[in-house]
Design a protein around this motif. Structure first.
Motif, PDB file in Angstrom:
ATOM      1  N   VAL A  37      39.373 -25.607 -23.613  1.00 46.74           N
ATOM      2  CA  VAL A  37      39.494 -26.467 -22.434  1.00 46.74           C
ATOM      3  C   VAL A  37      40.659 -27.438 -22.608  1.00 46.74           C
ATOM      4  CG1 VAL A  37      38.347 -28.271 -21.063  1.00 46.74           C
ATOM      5  CG2 VAL A  37      37.090 -26.213 -21.745  1.00 46.74           C
ATOM      6  N   LYS A  38      40.822 -27.952 -23.816  1.00 45.78           N
ATOM      7  CA  LYS A  38      41.946 -28.865 -24.077  1.00 45.78           C
ATOM      8  C   LYS A  38      43.281 -28.150 -23.844  1.00 45.78           C
ATOM      9  CE  LYS A  38      43.937 -31.885 -27.531  1.00 45.78           C
ATOM     10  NZ  LYS A  38      44.152 -32.068 -28.936  1.00 45.78           N
ATOM     11  N   LYS A  39      43.417 -26.925 -24.339  1.00 45.21           N
ATOM     12  CA  LYS A  39      44.644 -26.144 -24.116  1.00 45.21           C
ATOM     13  C   LYS A  39      44.825 -25.828 -22.641  1.00 45.21           C
ATOM     14  CE  LYS A  39      44.914 -23.943 -28.642  1.00 45.21           C
ATOM     15  NZ  LYS A  39      44.749 -22.689 -29.386  1.00 45.21           N
ATOM     16  N   PHE A  40      43.725 -25.478 -21.977  1.00 42.38           N
ATOM     17  CA  PHE A  40      43.778 -25.160 -20.554  1.00 42.38           C
ATOM     18  C   PHE A  40      44.303 -26.350 -19.760  1.00 42.38           C
ATOM     19  CE2 PHE A  40      41.503 -25.744 -16.513  1.00 42.38           C
ATOM     20  CZ  PHE A  40      42.037 -24.690 -15.791  1.00 42.38           C
ATOM     21  N   ARG A  41      43.848 -27.541 -20.106  1.00 42.22           N
ATOM     22  CA  ARG A  41      44.237 -28.735 -19.351  1.00 42.22           C
ATOM     23  C   ARG A  41      45.738 -28.981 -19.419  1.00 42.22           C
ATOM     24  NH1 ARG A  41      41.015 -34.304 -19.901  1.00 42.22           N
ATOM     25  NH2 ARG A  41      42.198 -34.393 -21.814  1.00 42.22           N
ATOM     26  N   ASP A  42      46.401 -28.446 -20.450  1.00 40.45           N
ATOM     27  CA  ASP A  42      47.853 -28.593 -20.563  1.00 40.45           C
ATOM     28  C   ASP A  42      48.609 -27.546 -19.749  1.00 40.45           C
ATOM     29  OD1 ASP A  42      47.559 -30.771 -22.247  1.00 40.45           O
ATOM     30  OD2 ASP A  42      47.600 -29.549 -24.064  1.00 40.45           O
ATOM     31  N   ASP A  43      47.902 -26.549 -19.226  1.00 36.52           N
ATOM     32  CA  ASP A  43      48.522 -25.508 -18.411  1.00 36.52           C
ATOM     33  C   ASP A  43      48.987 -26.129 -17.090  1.00 36.52           C
ATOM     34  OD1 ASP A  43      48.614 -23.360 -16.323  1.00 36.52           O
ATOM     35  OD2 ASP A  43      47.996 -22.088 -17.994  1.00 36.52           O
ATOM     36  N   PRO A  44      50.195 -25.761 -16.612  1.00 37.87           N
ATOM     37  CA  PRO A  44      50.680 -26.317 -15.342  1.00 37.87           C
ATOM     38  C   PRO A  44      49.745 -26.052 -14.154  1.00 37.87           C
ATOM     39  CG  PRO A  44      52.455 -25.160 -16.484  1.00 37.87           C
ATOM     40  CD  PRO A  44      51.188 -24.899 -17.256  1.00 37.87           C
ATOM     41  N   ALA A  45      48.977 -24.980 -14.217  1.00 39.46           N
ATOM     42  CA  ALA A  45      48.066 -24.644 -13.115  1.00 39.46           C
ATOM     43  C   ALA A  45      46.756 -25.418 -13.196  1.00 39.46           C
ATOM     44  CB  ALA A  45      47.771 -23.148 -13.114  1.00 39.46           C
ATOM     45  N   ALA A  46      46.504 -26.084 -14.301  1.00 40.27           N
ATOM     46  CA  ALA A  46      45.190 -26.694 -14.539  1.00 40.27           C
ATOM     47  C   ALA A  46      44.799 -27.721 -13.486  1.00 40.27           C
ATOM     48  CB  ALA A  46      45.136 -27.313 -15.929  1.00 40.27           C
ATOM     49  N   ASP A  47      45.691 -28.637 -13.141  1.00 41.03           N
ATOM     50  CA  ASP A  47      45.331 -29.693 -12.187  1.00 41.03           C
ATOM     51  C   ASP A  47      44.886 -29.110 -10.853  1.00 41.03           C
ATOM     52  OD1 ASP A  47      45.800 -31.681 -14.039  1.00 41.03           O
ATOM     53  OD2 ASP A  47      47.809 -32.149 -13.294  1.00 41.03           O
ATOM     54  N   ALA A  48      45.629 -28.104 -10.371  1.00 39.48           N
ATOM     55  CA  ALA A  48      45.270 -27.478  -9.094  1.00 39.48           C
ATOM     56  C   ALA A  48      43.936 -26.749  -9.206  1.00 39.48           C
ATOM     57  CB  ALA A  48      46.369 -26.518  -8.647  1.00 39.48           C
ATOM     58  N   LEU A  49      43.699 -26.086 -10.340  1.00 38.96           N
ATOM     59  CA  LEU A  49      42.442 -25.360 -10.526  1.00 38.96           C
ATOM     60  C   LEU A  49      41.267 -26.308 -10.702  1.00 38.96           C
ATOM     61  CD1 LEU A  49      43.755 -22.461 -12.732  1.00 38.96           C
ATOM     62  CD2 LEU A  49      42.740 -22.238 -10.468  1.00 38.96           C
ATOM     63  N   VAL A  50      41.480 -27.414 -11.385  1.00 36.59           N
ATOM     64  CA  VAL A  50      40.424 -28.416 -11.529  1.00 36.59           C
ATOM     65  C   VAL A  50      40.069 -28.969 -10.149  1.00 36.59           C
ATOM     66  CG1 VAL A  50      39.914 -30.732 -12.415  1.00 36.59           C
ATOM     67  CG2 VAL A  50      40.911 -29.010 -13.930  1.00 36.59           C
ATOM     68  N   ALA A  51      41.093 -29.291  -9.349  1.00 34.70           N
ATOM     69  CA  ALA A  51      40.855 -29.809  -7.999  1.00 34.70           C
ATOM     70  C   ALA A  51      40.136 -28.773  -7.136  1.00 34.70           C
ATOM     71  CB  ALA A  51      42.177 -30.221  -7.351  1.00 34.70           C
ATOM     72  N   ALA A  52      40.549 -27.516  -7.243  1.00 36.93           N
ATOM     73  CA  ALA A  52      39.898 -26.454  -6.469  1.00 36.93           C
ATOM     74  C   ALA A  52      38.444 -26.291  -6.893  1.00 36.93           C
ATOM     75  CB  ALA A  52      40.644 -25.136  -6.639  1.00 36.93           C
ATOM     76  N   ASN A  53      38.190 -26.356  -8.197  1.00 37.47           N
ATOM     77  CA  ASN A  53      36.818 -26.236  -8.679  1.00 37.47           C
ATOM     78  C   ASN A  53      35.963 -27.415  -8.238  1.00 37.47           C
ATOM     79  OD1 ASN A  53      35.931 -23.965 -10.736  1.00 37.47           O
ATOM     80  ND2 ASN A  53      38.150 -24.187 -10.780  1.00 37.47           N
ATOM     81  N   LYS A  54      36.542 -28.590  -8.199  1.00 36.96           N
ATOM     82  CA  LYS A  54      35.824 -29.767  -7.711  1.00 36.96           C
ATOM     83  C   LYS A  54      35.474 -29.567  -6.233  1.00 36.96           C
ATOM     84  CE  LYS A  54      34.399 -34.055  -8.116  1.00 36.96           C
ATOM     85  NZ  LYS A  54      33.178 -34.331  -8.831  1.00 36.96           N
ATOM     86  N   ARG A  55      36.436 -29.044  -5.482  1.00 35.65           N
ATOM     87  CA  ARG A  55      36.209 -28.781  -4.058  1.00 35.65           C
ATOM     88  C   ARG A  55      35.109 -27.739  -3.870  1.00 35.65           C
ATOM     89  NH1 ARG A  55      41.086 -27.051   0.096  1.00 35.65           N
ATOM     90  NH2 ARG A  55      39.863 -27.110   1.998  1.00 35.65           N
ATOM     91  N   VAL A  56      35.176 -26.664  -4.644  1.00 34.85           N
ATOM     92  CA  VAL A  56      34.156 -25.609  -4.584  1.00 34.85           C
ATOM     93  C   VAL A  56      32.791 -26.198  -4.920  1.00 34.85           C
ATOM     94  CG1 VAL A  56      33.322 -23.504  -5.711  1.00 34.85           C
ATOM     95  CG2 VAL A  56      35.732 -23.689  -5.038  1.00 34.85           C
ATOM     96  N   SER A  57      32.742 -26.985  -5.983  1.00 35.38           N
ATOM     97  CA  SER A  57      31.491 -27.604  -6.405  1.00 35.38           C
ATOM     98  C   SER A  57      30.905 -28.478  -5.298  1.00 35.38           C
ATOM     99  CB  SER A  57      31.744 -28.427  -7.677  1.00 35.38           C
ATOM    100  OG  SER A  57      30.575 -29.059  -8.104  1.00 35.38           O
ATOM    101  N   ASN A  58      31.751 -29.282  -4.667  1.00 33.47           N
ATOM    102  CA  ASN A  58      31.293 -30.164  -3.590  1.00 33.47           C
ATOM    103  C   ASN A  58      30.770 -29.362  -2.394  1.00 33.47           C
ATOM    104  OD1 ASN A  58      31.904 -32.455  -5.063  1.00 33.47           O
ATOM    105  ND2 ASN A  58      33.901 -32.739  -4.112  1.00 33.47           N
ATOM    106  N   ILE A  59      31.491 -28.309  -2.016  1.00 38.11           N
ATOM    107  CA  ILE A  59      31.055 -27.474  -0.885  1.00 38.11           C
ATOM    108  C   ILE A  59      29.709 -26.831  -1.194  1.00 38.11           C
ATOM    109  CG2 ILE A  59      31.543 -25.355   0.411  1.00 38.11           C
ATOM    110  CD1 ILE A  59      34.558 -26.085   0.153  1.00 38.11           C
TER     111      ILE A  59
END
Length: 163
Positions: A37-59
């Protein structure tokens, strides 16, 4: 000899919480997941995927999913949802053996490849449509996506940022 604590190893509370959400019971497995997860968070796509997952979770928290995560292919009305379902299916096949091998970093790298189809889906598809069958099918797509991403950790919990 002093034992290194989690913070000494570079893991912050958000990483710990994201992994802890899955309740892994083997300490070494817990550390492997946090490392990935720490390595993933450094991936350039991570912020967008975290935000998308938060959105999915909320929905999904607000929705009443009565049909489980059974996706009906005949109800895929938009090209973006068809593409996402195809990508999800492909990723599920790719990551199953990787999960068994505990190759968590590689799993998250593969999941990061879903960024474009997820963005396309949210840009072009109205999830909470008035059509009940379409809405339930789209919620099933999101539930399937969430299940895939939470196979290692609940990355939506990383939405708080980096320490």
């Amino acid at each position: 000899q002093r034992q290194m604590c989690i913070r000494d190893r570079g893991f912050d509370a958000l990483i710990f919480s994201a992994v802890h959400a899955n309740l892994p019971t083997v300490p070494y497995d817990f550390i492997q997941r946090m490392t990935a997860v720490k390595k993933f968070r450094d991936d350039p796509a991570a912020d967008a995927l975290v935000a998308a997952n938060k959105r999915v979770s909320n929905i999904l928290q607000k929705a009443d999913i009565t049909n489980g995560i059974n996706i009906n292919s005949s109800l895929l009305a938009e090209k973006s949802e068809q593409i996402l379902v195809d990508c999800l299916s492909s990723k599920q096949e790719q990551i199953q053996p990787l999960l068994q091998q505990r190759a968590y970093t590689e799993v998250l790298q593969r999941l990061a490849e879903l960024r474009a189809p997820i963005d396309e889906f949210f840009d072009n598809v109205m999830v909470m449509t008035d059509d009940e069958k379409l809405r339930e099918n789209r919620l099933a797509i999101l539930a399937s996506l969430r299940q895939l991403f939470t196979s290692i950790a609940d990355i939506a919990l990383l939405a708080g940022g980096k320490d």
